[in-house]
Write a protein that holds these residues in place. Structure first.
Motif, PDB file in Angstrom:
ATOM      1  N   LEU A   9      11.428   6.316   4.400  1.00  0.00           N
ATOM      2  CA  LEU A   9      12.023   5.244   3.604  1.00  0.00           C
ATOM      3  C   LEU A   9      12.298   5.704   2.184  1.00  0.00           C
ATOM      4  O   LEU A   9      13.292   5.285   1.556  1.00  0.00           O
ATOM      5  N   ASP A  10      11.455   6.567   1.664  1.00  0.00           N
ATOM      6  CA  ASP A  10      11.688   7.070   0.306  1.00  0.00           C
ATOM      7  C   ASP A  10      12.947   7.938   0.250  1.00  0.00           C
ATOM      8  O   ASP A  10      13.636   7.998  -0.782  1.00  0.00           O
ATOM      9  N   TYR A  11      13.258   8.614   1.365  1.00  0.00           N
ATOM     10  CA  TYR A  11      14.459   9.442   1.425  1.00  0.00           C
ATOM     11  C   TYR A  11      15.707   8.568   1.328  1.00  0.00           C
ATOM     12  O   TYR A  11      16.675   8.925   0.666  1.00  0.00           O
ATOM     13  N   PHE A  12      15.686   7.384   2.004  1.00  0.00           N
ATOM     14  CA  PHE A  12      16.866   6.525   2.007  1.00  0.00           C
ATOM     15  C   PHE A  12      16.903   5.605   0.787  1.00  0.00           C
ATOM     16  O   PHE A  12      17.974   5.215   0.330  1.00  0.00           O
ATOM     17  N   PHE A  13      15.732   5.211   0.299  1.00  0.00           N
ATOM     18  CA  PHE A  13      15.711   4.266  -0.818  1.00  0.00           C
ATOM     19  C   PHE A  13      14.895   4.850  -1.969  1.00  0.00           C
ATOM     20  O   PHE A  13      13.915   4.235  -2.433  1.00  0.00           O
ATOM     21  N   ALA A  14      15.332   6.012  -2.413  1.00  0.00           N
ATOM     22  CA  ALA A  14      14.588   6.718  -3.452  1.00  0.00           C
ATOM     23  C   ALA A  14      14.588   5.956  -4.763  1.00  0.00           C
ATOM     24  O   ALA A  14      13.656   6.076  -5.559  1.00  0.00           O
ATOM     25  N   ASP A  15      15.646   5.164  -5.006  1.00  0.00           N
ATOM     26  CA  ASP A  15      15.744   4.484  -6.288  1.00  0.00           C
ATOM     27  C   ASP A  15      14.964   3.168  -6.331  1.00  0.00           C
ATOM     28  O   ASP A  15      14.935   2.507  -7.355  1.00  0.00           O
ATOM     29  N   SER A  16      14.372   2.779  -5.222  1.00  0.00           N
ATOM     30  CA  SER A  16      13.669   1.475  -5.175  1.00  0.00           C
ATOM     31  C   SER A  16      12.275   1.637  -4.539  1.00  0.00           C
ATOM     32  O   SER A  16      12.100   1.381  -3.348  1.00  0.00           O
ATOM     33  N   PRO A  17      11.315   2.121  -5.310  1.00  0.00           N
ATOM     34  CA  PRO A  17       9.956   2.305  -4.749  1.00  0.00           C
ATOM     35  C   PRO A  17       9.322   0.991  -4.294  1.00  0.00           C
ATOM     36  O   PRO A  17       8.530   0.980  -3.352  1.00  0.00           O
ATOM     37  N   VAL A  18       9.665  -0.121  -4.988  1.00  0.00           N
ATOM     38  CA  VAL A  18       9.079  -1.406  -4.559  1.00  0.00           C
ATOM     39  C   VAL A  18       9.562  -1.761  -3.168  1.00  0.00           C
ATOM     40  O   VAL A  18       8.805  -2.233  -2.317  1.00  0.00           O
ATOM     41  N   LEU A  19      10.844  -1.536  -2.913  1.00  0.00           N
ATOM     42  CA  LEU A  19      11.392  -1.811  -1.595  1.00  0.00           C
ATOM     43  C   LEU A  19      10.760  -0.923  -0.543  1.00  0.00           C
ATOM     44  O   LEU A  19      10.460  -1.360   0.577  1.00  0.00           O
ATOM     45  N   GLY A  27       7.719   0.353  -0.620  1.00  0.00           N
ATOM     46  CA  GLY A  27       6.362  -0.148  -0.347  1.00  0.00           C
ATOM     47  C   GLY A  27       6.380  -1.407   0.493  1.00  0.00           C
ATOM     48  O   GLY A  27       5.572  -1.556   1.403  1.00  0.00           O
ATOM     49  N   SER A  28       7.307  -2.318   0.166  1.00  0.00           N
ATOM     50  CA  SER A  28       7.354  -3.580   0.907  1.00  0.00           C
ATOM     51  C   SER A  28       7.727  -3.354   2.360  1.00  0.00           C
ATOM     52  O   SER A  28       7.134  -3.942   3.278  1.00  0.00           O
ATOM     53  N   LEU A  29       8.762  -2.503   2.566  1.00  0.00           N
ATOM     54  CA  LEU A  29       9.156  -2.226   3.953  1.00  0.00           C
ATOM     55  C   LEU A  29       8.043  -1.522   4.719  1.00  0.00           C
ATOM     56  O   LEU A  29       7.813  -1.801   5.903  1.00  0.00           O
ATOM     57  N   SER A  30       7.347  -0.570   4.072  1.00  0.00           N
ATOM     58  CA  SER A  30       6.251   0.147   4.748  1.00  0.00           C
ATOM     59  C   SER A  30       5.143  -0.832   5.166  1.00  0.00           C
ATOM     60  O   SER A  30       4.624  -0.788   6.299  1.00  0.00           O
ATOM     61  N   LEU A  31       4.822  -1.735   4.248  1.00  0.00           N
ATOM     62  CA  LEU A  31       3.765  -2.708   4.555  1.00  0.00           C
ATOM     63  C   LEU A  31       4.212  -3.661   5.656  1.00  0.00           C
ATOM     64  O   LEU A  31       3.429  -3.990   6.569  1.00  0.00           O
ATOM     65  N   LEU A  32       5.458  -4.101   5.586  1.00  0.00           N
ATOM     66  CA  LEU A  32       5.966  -5.029   6.581  1.00  0.00           C
ATOM     67  C   LEU A  32       5.999  -4.417   7.971  1.00  0.00           C
ATOM     68  O   LEU A  32       5.720  -5.085   8.970  1.00  0.00           O
ATOM     69  N   LEU A  33       6.355  -3.117   8.044  1.00  0.00           N
ATOM     70  CA  LEU A  33       6.444  -2.463   9.347  1.00  0.00           C
ATOM     71  C   LEU A  33       5.087  -2.043   9.886  1.00  0.00           C
ATOM     72  O   LEU A  33       4.829  -2.092  11.105  1.00  0.00           O
ATOM     73  N   MET A  34       4.166  -1.632   9.024  1.00  0.00           N
ATOM     74  CA  MET A  34       2.892  -1.083   9.502  1.00  0.00           C
ATOM     75  C   MET A  34       1.804  -2.149   9.700  1.00  0.00           C
ATOM     76  O   MET A  34       0.852  -1.917  10.447  1.00  0.00           O
TER      77      MET A  34
END
Length: 439
Positions: free
Chosen positions: A32-42, A44-51
């Motif tokens: 996710l950091d590779y695709f959304f490098a400019d938005s660390p909050v996004l 983190g949120s996506l990682s938490l939502l998926l995991m």
């Protein structure tokens, strides 16, 4: 040792299972950091939502066997509480929960063995209680009968059960002497029936608390056979003693009478006074012997009167020598003067005949713990264990010319006054005989 080597702790096993989740989380964050490098909050949120669902599923998967084990433990402990120890559990892992399951199963085995042993002891005790000839009743406070053995059922309820019945209702159908014995309270003897059909019983009562409630245990023991056997033995002993004494007196009297008649026939009357004197002496001895037995058999109930100790001791001292230990009680006593005088004269006479010096025969009177203790002490030969055991038995005597009634009569007088008699050897030699009476 081999099994110990494969042991793994519960925390270690949980950690091993969580490692894949941690690895997946790291990979997901990097992607996710590779695709959304400019938005660390996004990221983190996506990682938490998926995991989060994955983590919850994995935790639930790990806890499911443990929760099942805990439910099984709850059920088995409830069974233990209800007295069922047949359950055991199984846990595949060799970890702390495995140790808990092993301890649980071992506890169940111990409780099961103890329960089996207790049941066997209860069966044995119940068999003994049910088959004892002593009638046993356990009565709760207020009257209901909690337990009655077979002997009690036969005696009080024609063999039918007694449990649950009120004691008063059962006693209404019982013999009058039993009802009177129960009404008197305490232990005692009573007789049922008349003549050859008379049965003698001993009633014993003991109170205690069971489960916080007052209970009373009643024991009714039939003594007829035992008393009759003792009565026969006593009569045999009485007849043997009397026969021995009569023969000892009548044989010489008959011989002397024959000798006197022969001397009269020959006209040799010089020895007649001697012969007649000996006959008179033997006759008076026999008269005293019979009088002693009659006095023992016809001992009346004591007639209590107030007696001061100085006056009473002076009466004794005028008839037999003895010393007084300590001060006499100032308070007057109440007893039958003639009977107590007779008892103490017998004891003092025995003390003088024990081989003790006259100056060592002593009397002690003192009050102690609500009782009056009158002691006669000497420095004679004392008594061995066999004599101490039988000394208070009527007609038992170690003296050549003794009747065996002195101590027995003293005991009868003491017990008639509500007291008792005690014997004991003294440390430095001699005997102590004590009359213990209510103060």
């Amino acid at each position: 040792m081999g099994l110990r080597a494969h042991r793994r702790s519960l925390a270690a096993r949980r950690l091993v299972l969580m490692l894949p989740l941690l690895a997946i989380t790291v990979v997901l964050v990097l992607v996710l950091d590779y695709f959304f490098a400019d938005s660390p909050v996004l990221v983190g949120s996506l990682s938490l939502l998926l995991m989060l669902p994955v983590a919850m599923w994995l935790i639930r998967l790990q806890l499911r066997p443990m929760l099942s084990l805990f439910r099984a433990l709850t059920g088995s402990v409830t069974s233990f509480r209800d007295g069922d120890f047949s359950f055991s559990l199984r846990w595949p892992g060799r970890d702390e929960l495995g140790d808990l399951v092993d301890a649980h199963n071992e506890l169940g085995n111990v409780l099961r063995e103890q329960r089996l042993g207790l049941v066997q002891r209860e069966l044995l005790l119940d068999t003994m209680v049910q088959n004892t000839p002593v009638a046993m009743l356990l009565v709760a406070e207020g009257g209901p009968i909690v337990y009655g053995n077979l002997a009690a059922r036969r005696l009080l309820n024609q063999g039918r059960k007694l449990e649950g019945h009120a004691l008063d209702a059962v006693l209404k159908l019982a013999a009058t002497p039993l009802r009177e014995a129960m009404a008197r309270g305490g232990d005692g003897l009573f007789s049922v029936g008349e003549d050859d059909e008379e049965e003698v019983f001993h009633l014993a009562r003991r109170g205690f608390r069971l489960n916080g409630r007052a209970h009373e245990l009643l024991l009714l023991r039939q003594l007829t056979v035992e008393l009759r056997r003792q009565e026969v033995q006593t009569w045999k002993k009485v007849i043997r003693v009397i026969s021995h004494e009569l023969n000892n007196s009548l044989a010489p009297v008959a011989s002397l009478a024959h000798s006197g008649a022969e001397l009269v026939r020959r006209g040799q009357i010089e020895r007649l006074p001697e012969i007649l004197g000996t006959i008179e002496e033997r006759a008076r001895h026999l008269e005293g012997f019979i009088r002693g037995y009659a006095r023992f058999a016809k001992l009346p109930s004591p007639r209590l009167e107030t007696v001061t100790w100085p006056e009473f001791v002076s009466r004794l001292a005028s008839q037999i020598a003895f010393g007084v230990i300590g001060d006499l009680p100032e308070e007057a006593a109440r007893f039958d003067l003639a009977q107590m005088e007779q008892a103490l004269l017998n004891l003092l006479k025995n003390a003088h005949e024990s081989g003790s010096a006259a100056g060592d025969v002593q009397l002690s009177v003192r009050r102690h713990s609500g009782t009056l203790r009158i002691e006669v002490l000497d420095r004679g030969t004392g008594m061995n264990d066999a004599v101490l055991t039988n000394a208070l038995v009527p007609f038992y005597s170690t003296k050549r010319s003794g009747t065996g009634l002195g101590l027995a009569l003293a005991r009868e007088i003491a017990e008639a006054h509500g007291g008792r008699i005690a014997l004991g050897n003294r440390e430095d030699g001699g005997l102590m005989v004590a009359l213990v009476l209510p103060a």
